[in-house]
Design an enzyme around this catalytic site. Sequence first.
Site, short mmCIF file in Angstrom:
data_model
loop_
_atom_site.label_atom_id
_atom_site.label_comp_id
_atom_site.label_asym_id
_atom_site.label_seq_id
_atom_site.Cartn_x
_atom_site.Cartn_y
_atom_site.Cartn_z
N CYS A 175 0.82 -1.22 0.00
CA CYS A 175 0.00 0.00 0.00
C CYS A 175 0.85 1.26 0.00
O CYS A 175 0.38 2.34 -0.37
CB CYS A 175 -0.92 0.00 1.22
SG CYS A 175 -2.07 -1.37 1.28
N THR B 57 -0.19 -16.93 -1.66
CA THR B 57 0.35 -16.56 -2.96
C THR B 57 -0.11 -15.18 -3.45
O THR B 57 0.29 -14.74 -4.52
CB THR B 57 -0.02 -17.63 -4.01
OG1 THR B 57 -1.41 -17.96 -3.88
CG2 THR B 57 0.79 -18.90 -3.78
#
Length: 458
Positions: free
Chosen positions: A48, A117
């Site tokens: 982020c 993943t």
Amino acid sequence: MAERVVVIGADAAGMSAASQALRTAERTGRGLDVVAVDRGHWTSYSACGIPYWVAGDVAGPHQLVARTPEEHRANGIDLRLLTEAVELDLDAGWVEVVDHAAGRRERLGFDQLVLATGAAPIRPDVPGADATGVFGVQTLDDGGAVIRYLARDVRRAVVVGAGYIGLEMAEAMVRRGLAVTVVDRSPEPMTTLDPDLGRQVHEAMEGMGIDVVTETDVEKFEIDGDGVVRAVITDAGIFDADVVVLGTGVRPATELARAAGLPLGATRGLRVDDGMRVADGDRVVDGVWAAGDCVEAWDRVRRDWVHVPLGTHANKQGRVLGTNLGGGSARFPGVVGTALTKVCDLELARTGLTEDDARAAGLDIIAVTAESTTRSGYFPGAMPITVKVVAERPGGRLLGVQIVGRDGSAKRIDVCALALWNEMTAAELAMTDLSYAPPFSPVWDPVQIAARKVADRL
């Protein structure tokens, strides 16, 4: 004898799970030997934060790393970077990996498998999408590649997609002095907001010099003789580009799991129970766990499964997974769809369902929008704020809240998220005992004003 745990993915979910499993196992006396593999260079980092690194707010990638590979190894995790998992055999209990640094393949046996993943950027299925200069932004390696590319003679950027990452990267490019065009197929930017609030975002972007082109589809990326992007061709015209950033969303990175026969949900994410065990309906897949952006989560408002790729969920899910894997007991109770971001000085936040979401779900709703200020109107620095509340008829159960405003607006969404979490009504939120002082809020907080209007109409 210790059980071998193999973790695929070394970011938020995977390393939270690995670390918590070892801590819990130490208390419970369960023997675990944890191996973690990741095809990248980094561990436990904040994706982020990448747009703020590109913009220059963050000095470098190391500031976005919460825990380094060396720290994980010191805590007892056999961590192997630049190592890609390429095949799973669940019956035989092994995962085949490629060590890209050493140039060799090997099979790692496991008793317990953790899939973390993540998610992969969605690239438009049009010619030129893989050209040099077209970037998805999902990992620190992606962020570094963008920054290195911007060191060239780059003057014009096109951002495809006006969601969270698209808006944040558009602002970053403007702050680096580039001319920026944002292209999106929706009527307004930020489809996680209703169009009436999205219009405010549109106007704010144009106010900072961004050319916003909506209701437009990309047809191809024009490239030069060296395979470098030169323009984005759309049904609304051609936009010159020295660099293109894709903000077209992500999808769960579950190809490995699918090839191994694991069940996927409607969004292609792995389904898990509340202990983060992979599940096929009511049946748990023995010894297989998953967390983070590769899984679906239970939405407590929709009462359905959704894919919400956020670091907040990944860290919580990883902790729950690790606790259970280590012999403890924990559960992940779901999500309500809370997120926020900003464009320049405009703050955007939402939780739960938008009006469009609720109507599409066939719910009988009422939606009210209220205008107010972030502080008492007479207090210096009071800024405008718009709050939209969506509730269900006839009882007034809160379904969602959206907030658009200036400084001091967005974090008010947390109160609304807690109200949704506890299935409160609009009337209950309106009468909640929130804090008040003129430097922080009007005597009726803007959230409560909107909730009160809903309650009055009901």
